[in-house]
Design an enzyme around this catalytic site. Structure first.
Site: not given
Ligand code: HEM
Ligand SMILES: *[C@@H]1O[C@H](CO)[C@@H](O)[C@H](O)[C@H]1NC(C)=O
Ligand SMILES: *[C@@H]1O[C@H](CO)[C@@H](O)[C@H](O)[C@H]1NC(C)=O
Length: 341
Positions: A73, A90, A198
């Site tokens: 983010h 930022s 993920h």
């Molecule tokens: C197409 C790109 C991506 C989309 C649309 C996306 C979207 C999301 C969403 C909606 C969540 C769940 C939010 C929640 O309810 O807490 C999530 C969780 C997460 N995302 Fe992504 N994400 C993307 C790419 C990435 C990238 C590039 C990374 C890291 C390099 C990442 C790391 C994570 C992690 C670690 C979680 C888990 C957070 C938690 O368990 O609290 N994501 N993502």
């Protein structure tokens, strides 16, 4: 306990660096405990201990996952057209602006920004460095995390909030997602690699029902199981699947790389590590940065093979890669539904 862990970490680091350590000059850190190849790295040993003890509890838990997510983010806040400082922190300095954006407007992002902010002034480090350090340390707590994780220090202070609309949303189409990442310099294969994140993910941003719903059945392990379960024609009870992940698993621009990570877990790990390094320097001048990777703890190996959960089999796979059939996997009948993590 703390001392025991320091010794354990030291021995892991020693066995990992081996001959490298023998030829590199180490200088003592002011803490009297650590040595570093560069004194600029010393402060990060102290921050490591503080983060592990007081934020992550040494676990691959909610805060560690949120910290990894925050790297995305923050770093995506750059575009050649509209500007933004990329991996500049930022999202911390200009939180009052960036946290109002749709992609950041959830409890998970808010929570980790709140929890990391005090570390910036406590240790007089830049927020960009802190975001990536926390993300990589959090990831290092997850068994199966890649070896060779990198941490560079020396990012300058952010000068402005990133523009809105640069962080991909789970409701975006594959074309929109790939175009956004291409704008920042990532290929479709690198996008798939980044989504290995993920593998250690849950819906921590929503409150009430569904809070903590994992993205796969091994949310505390960095492995290929996420790439299996997103390819199934149903989600396990208790699991959550982002619309974007489901689409990326099924699109002919990304499906074969997605499927390939099921069998090539080590390839998945190294592709992710490389893509994360790239993410960590979006819009930064790498020649100005100092390599403090030596501070990152060693990781616990995971050798478990991916599997089909419950009663699901290969007939439940939405085959999307037309070049290669989906691999044959064993079944783990015990995994029928998932508890929140
Ligand atoms: C197409 C790109 C991506 C989309 C649309 C996306 C979207 C999301 C969403 C909606 C969540 C769940 C939010 C929640 O309810 O807490 C999530 C969780 C997460 N995302 Fe992504 N994400 C993307 C790419 C990435 C990238 C590039 C990374 C890291 C390099 C990442 C790391 C994570 C992690 C670690 C979680 C888990 C957070 C938690 O368990 O609290 N994501 N993502
Ligand atoms: C992918 O599928 C679309 C239509 O679904 C088709 O137009 C395109 O040619 C395909 N691309 C490849 C590389 O197979
Ligand atoms: C998934 O595929 C299997 C095998 O083709 C089928 O029996 C089952 O009904 C499908 N499930 C869903 C939710 O579509």
């Amino acid at each position: 306990m703390v001392f025991k862990e320091l010794f354990a970490l030291a021995s892991v680091a020693a066995s990992l660096s081996g001959s490298y350590a023998a030829i590199t000059k180490h200088v003592p850190c002011p803490d009297g405990i650590h040595t570093a190849t560069n004194t600029a790295c010393c402060t990060w040993f102290t921050i490591l201990d503080d983060l592990q003890a007081n934020l992550f509890d040494n676990e691959c838990g909610q805060e560690a996952r949120e910290a990894l997510r925050l790297t995305f983010h923050d770093a995506m806040g750059f575009s050649p057209e509209t500007g933004g400082g990329g991996a500049d922190g930022s999202i911390i300095t200009f939180a009052s602006t960036e946290l109002t954006y749709a992609a950041n407007d959830d409890g998970g992002v808010q929570d980790i920004v709140t929890n990391l902010t005090p570390f910036v002034s406590k240790y007089n480090v830049t927020p960009g460095d802190l975001v990536f350090f926390a993300g990589v340390v959090g990831l290092s707590n997850c068994p199966g995390a890649p070896t060779g994780l990198q941490f560079l220090t020396g990012r300058p202070l952010p000068v402005a909030a990133a523009p809105d609309g640069l962080v991909s949303l789970p409701t975006d189409s594959v074309s929109t997602i790939l175009a956004r990442f291409a704008d920042v310099g990532f290929s479709a294969d690198e996008v798939v690699a980044l989504l290995a994140s993920h593998s250690v993910a849950a819906a921590d941003g929503i409150s009430g029902t569904g809070h903590g719903a994992p993205f796969d059945s091994t949310a505390a392990v960095f492995d290929s199981q996420f790439f299996v379960e997103t390819q199934l024609n149903e989600t396990l009870p208790g699991a959550v699947r982002l619309p974007s992940d489901g689409l990326l698993a099924r699109d002919n621009r990304t499906a074969c790389t997605w499927q390939g990570f099921v069998t090539d877990e080590d390839g998945m790990r190294s592709a992710f590590a490389a893509a994360l390094i790239k993410l960590s320097v979006v819009a930064q001048t790498t020649s100005d940065l100092t390599d403090c990777s030596e501070v990152i703890p060693g990781v616990q190996v995971d050798t478990a093979e991916p599997y089909f959960p419950g009663t699901l089999t290969i007939t439940d796979v939405d085959q999307a890669c037309t070049a290669t059939p989906f691999p044959t996997l064993t079944q783990d009948a015990a995994v029928t539904s998932l508890a929140p993590v």
